[in-house]
Design a protein around this motif. Sequence first.
Motif, PDB file in Angstrom:
ATOM      1  N   THR A 375       0.838  -1.217   0.000  1.00 51.75           N
ATOM      2  CA  THR A 375       0.000   0.000   0.000  1.00 51.75           C
ATOM      3  C   THR A 375       0.868   1.260   0.000  1.00 51.75           C
ATOM      4  O   THR A 375       0.486   2.296   0.529  1.00 51.75           O
ATOM      5  N   SER A 376       2.053   1.163  -0.610  1.00 53.06           N
ATOM      6  CA  SER A 376       2.926   2.327  -0.806  1.00 53.06           C
ATOM      7  C   SER A 376       2.610   2.950  -2.162  1.00 53.06           C
ATOM      8  O   SER A 376       3.485   3.118  -3.022  1.00 53.06           O
ATOM      9  N   THR A 377       1.332   3.267  -2.355  1.00 54.60           N
ATOM     10  CA  THR A 377       0.865   3.716  -3.663  1.00 54.60           C
ATOM     11  C   THR A 377       1.372   5.106  -4.016  1.00 54.60           C
ATOM     12  O   THR A 377       1.427   5.468  -5.193  1.00 54.60           O
ATOM     13  N   ASN A 378       1.748   5.902  -3.007  1.00 48.54           N
ATOM     14  CA  ASN A 378       2.289   7.226  -3.295  1.00 48.54           C
ATOM     15  C   ASN A 378       3.613   7.123  -4.036  1.00 48.54           C
ATOM     16  O   ASN A 378       3.954   7.983  -4.857  1.00 48.54           O
ATOM     17  N   ILE A 379       4.362   6.043  -3.754  1.00 45.88           N
ATOM     18  CA  ILE A 379       5.615   5.803  -4.483  1.00 45.88           C
ATOM     19  C   ILE A 379       5.319   5.520  -5.956  1.00 45.88           C
ATOM     20  O   ILE A 379       6.006   6.024  -6.853  1.00 45.88           O
ATOM     21  N   MET A 380       4.281   4.717  -6.218  1.00 41.51           N
ATOM     22  CA  MET A 380       3.871   4.450  -7.601  1.00 41.51           C
ATOM     23  C   MET A 380       3.530   5.739  -8.322  1.00 41.51           C
ATOM     24  O   MET A 380       3.924   5.953  -9.474  1.00 41.51           O
ATOM     25  N   LEU A 381       2.774   6.603  -7.644  1.00 42.68           N
ATOM     26  CA  LEU A 381       2.347   7.860  -8.258  1.00 42.68           C
ATOM     27  C   LEU A 381       3.538   8.766  -8.565  1.00 42.68           C
ATOM     28  O   LEU A 381       3.648   9.309  -9.672  1.00 42.68           O
ATOM     29  N   LYS A 382       4.443   8.931  -7.591  1.00 44.52           N
ATOM     30  CA  LYS A 382       5.610   9.790  -7.811  1.00 44.52           C
ATOM     31  C   LYS A 382       6.461   9.273  -8.968  1.00 44.52           C
ATOM     32  O   LYS A 382       6.920  10.059  -9.811  1.00 44.52           O
ATOM     33  N   ALA A 383       6.670   7.953  -9.005  1.00 44.39           N
ATOM     34  CA  ALA A 383       7.474   7.369 -10.077  1.00 44.39           C
ATOM     35  C   ALA A 383       6.803   7.570 -11.430  1.00 44.39           C
ATOM     36  O   ALA A 383       7.470   7.882 -12.430  1.00 44.39           O
ATOM     37  N   MET A 384       5.482   7.412 -11.465  1.00 45.44           N
ATOM     38  CA  MET A 384       4.757   7.573 -12.728  1.00 45.44           C
ATOM     39  C   MET A 384       4.787   9.015 -13.211  1.00 45.44           C
ATOM     40  O   MET A 384       4.913   9.280 -14.421  1.00 45.44           O
ATOM     41  N   VAL A 385       4.684   9.973 -12.301  1.00 46.89           N
ATOM     42  CA  VAL A 385       4.734  11.390 -12.687  1.00 46.89           C
ATOM     43  C   VAL A 385       6.082  11.719 -13.319  1.00 46.89           C
ATOM     44  O   VAL A 385       6.159  12.371 -14.367  1.00 46.89           O
ATOM     45  N   VAL A 386       7.162  11.251 -12.699  1.00 48.99           N
ATOM     46  CA  VAL A 386       8.503  11.500 -13.242  1.00 48.99           C
ATOM     47  C   VAL A 386       8.670  10.806 -14.599  1.00 48.99           C
ATOM     48  O   VAL A 386       9.166  11.407 -15.562  1.00 48.99           O
ATOM     49  N   ALA A 387       8.233   9.542 -14.678  1.00 44.65           N
ATOM     50  CA  ALA A 387       8.415   8.769 -15.911  1.00 44.65           C
ATOM     51  C   ALA A 387       7.592   9.345 -17.060  1.00 44.65           C
ATOM     52  O   ALA A 387       8.099   9.488 -18.177  1.00 44.65           O
ATOM     53  N   SER A 388       6.320   9.666 -16.808  1.00 45.53           N
ATOM     54  CA  SER A 388       5.471  10.203 -17.874  1.00 45.53           C
ATOM     55  C   SER A 388       5.936  11.600 -18.280  1.00 45.53           C
ATOM     56  O   SER A 388       5.910  11.953 -19.471  1.00 45.53           O
ATOM     57  N   GLY A 389       6.393  12.394 -17.301  1.00 42.38           N
ATOM     58  CA  GLY A 389       6.952  13.706 -17.649  1.00 42.38           C
ATOM     59  C   GLY A 389       8.167  13.575 -18.545  1.00 42.38           C
ATOM     60  O   GLY A 389       8.343  14.344 -19.497  1.00 42.38           O
ATOM     61  N   SER A 390       9.019  12.577 -18.271  1.00 45.97           N
ATOM     62  CA  SER A 390      10.205  12.341 -19.102  1.00 45.97           C
ATOM     63  C   SER A 390       9.807  11.914 -20.514  1.00 45.97           C
ATOM     64  O   SER A 390      10.464  12.299 -21.496  1.00 45.97           O
ATOM     65  N   PHE A 391       8.737  11.123 -20.600  1.00 42.76           N
ATOM     66  CA  PHE A 391       8.254  10.687 -21.918  1.00 42.76           C
ATOM     67  C   PHE A 391       7.909  11.891 -22.794  1.00 42.76           C
ATOM     68  O   PHE A 391       8.361  12.004 -23.943  1.00 42.76           O
ATOM     69  N   PHE A 392       7.114  12.796 -22.248  1.00 43.06           N
ATOM     70  CA  PHE A 392       6.713  13.973 -23.030  1.00 43.06           C
ATOM     71  C   PHE A 392       7.891  14.899 -23.297  1.00 43.06           C
ATOM     72  O   PHE A 392       7.996  15.488 -24.383  1.00 43.06           O
ATOM     73  N   LEU A 393       8.803  15.049 -22.333  1.00 42.48           N
ATOM     74  CA  LEU A 393       9.979  15.900 -22.516  1.00 42.48           C
ATOM     75  C   LEU A 393      10.856  15.373 -23.639  1.00 42.48           C
ATOM     76  O   LEU A 393      11.312  16.141 -24.506  1.00 42.48           O
ATOM     77  N   ILE A 394      11.106  14.075 -23.656  1.00 45.04           N
ATOM     78  CA  ILE A 394      11.940  13.477 -24.702  1.00 45.04           C
ATOM     79  C   ILE A 394      11.285  13.639 -26.066  1.00 45.04           C
ATOM     80  O   ILE A 394      11.948  14.020 -27.051  1.00 45.04           O
ATOM     81  N   TYR A 395       9.994  13.380 -26.141  1.00 43.16           N
ATOM     82  CA  TYR A 395       9.329  13.479 -27.445  1.00 43.16           C
ATOM     83  C   TYR A 395       9.391  14.899 -27.984  1.00 43.16           C
ATOM     84  O   TYR A 395       9.784  15.115 -29.147  1.00 43.16           O
ATOM     85  N   TYR A 396       8.999  15.871 -27.188  1.00 46.32           N
ATOM     86  CA  TYR A 396       8.939  17.255 -27.690  1.00 46.32           C
ATOM     87  C   TYR A 396      10.323  17.844 -27.922  1.00 46.32           C
ATOM     88  O   TYR A 396      10.486  18.769 -28.709  1.00 46.32           O
ATOM     89  N   SER A 397      11.339  17.292 -27.261  1.00 48.85           N
ATOM     90  CA  SER A 397      12.703  17.769 -27.491  1.00 48.85           C
ATOM     91  C   SER A 397      13.300  17.207 -28.777  1.00 48.85           C
ATOM     92  O   SER A 397      14.121  17.870 -29.428  1.00 48.85           O
ATOM     93  N   LEU A 398      12.867  16.000 -29.170  1.00 53.87           N
ATOM     94  CA  LEU A 398      13.540  15.296 -30.258  1.00 53.87           C
ATOM     95  C   LEU A 398      12.665  14.969 -31.462  1.00 53.87           C
ATOM     96  O   LEU A 398      13.172  14.444 -32.452  1.00 53.87           O
TER      97      LEU A 398
END
Length: 435
Positions: A375-398
């Motif tokens: 039930t450490s779901t906040n860790i899942m959320l934080k990791a997903m926010v960072v990962a999904s943000g990186s996805f959009f950053l990489i796409y729009y940069s390249l």
Amino acid sequence: MSPTSQRILHIAIPSIISNITVPLLGLIDVTIVGHLGSASYIGAIAVGGMLFNMIYWIFGFLRMGTSGLTAQAYGAHDLKEVTRILLRSNSISLMLALALLILQYPIRLIAFELIDTSAEVQQLATLYFHICIWGAPATLGLYSFSGWFIGMQNSRFPMFIAITQNIVNIVASLPFVFVFGMKVEGVALGTLIAQYAGLFMAYLLWLRYYRPLRKYISRKQLFTHDAMKRLFQVNRDIFLRTLCLVAVTVFFTSTGAAFGDVVLAVNTLLMQLFTLFSYIMDGFAYAGEALTGKYIGAGNRQELQRTIRHLFGWGIALSLAFTLLYGIGGKEFLGLLTNEQSVISASGDYFYWVLAIPLAGFAAFLLDGICIGATSTNIMLKAMVVASGSFFLIYYSLHNVLHNHALWLGFIVYLALRGIMQALLLNSSSLRTAR
């Protein structure tokens, strides 16, 4: 084979079978209407099915949150709380289902504003939607039951239910369509009946095998402040995490379409290889949910650590096996999905991205399960926010330089970062061994 691996496989294998079986509900519907003589029928079922997949995907927290909480109560041998968790989860499922039924018309209007279809397909899909939406109480109720069964270390019952639903769907839909001539509405009614058959079976299985828990059914301490706060916190984190996941998935598909029909087709086919891998790894994630929660509830750190080591052993072995399998036979598999040579030829330019998926992604699946069980779901959320943000950053940069390759690079980094971030955050906070 070690006892720990046996316990993992006891939960993982039925879960994998369930994962593979669930999409058959939609496939059966498409197969039936595919013999009615018009492409519009297929389009209507495809659009309607996609819409329900998106709606129900968002409510997946009902299954995941219920699983982790139940597993911890089970590990602590708290049968009263085990029973209360199922009652709370089903109460929330019913409330959300009623909200969907009340809001079905605005939901449908908004959906078809976003989905571009012909007038005929929209008319048929609307008919399908307004019949199948009445299955929301059954579908969301089954999420609660499935999560509860898994938390009770029993993944066989969800497998039995999924298989039963497919059988009922076939038996019900065929006469509606080919005997009574009901076409799309016949397919929708068959699906609706199958959904309620699944819920009814879940209830019967609960009565048959968990009857002793009936004595704990009571309103007393059912909706206490602390219990509801914990439930909503867990479900909130998973809900927000799912929204991020949906955003990445929808963006990947819609942006790939902007590069042309061939690239869209290539991306769609290659993602089937990711989906196949995800069905397998999700089974082990479910085992992670059940066993992590159980050992945390029991305060058994030694068995918890042993289970996590074995889970990652299986994850590494399977990711290497899938990488080898895709490297040897992946392109031949694409040939089974399409005979369009332009698509098969174009897939060669992107196929190496698929080879990176298993090793980049296996940790994300396993750690999702471990976090849910803890039930450490906040860790899942934080990791997903960072990962999904990186996805959009990489796409729009390249994207101006790499085009569709930027999508795939972003997706691989997104998968890897989900696992890396969860591992770092879990390591820094440590898994709790007491509820």
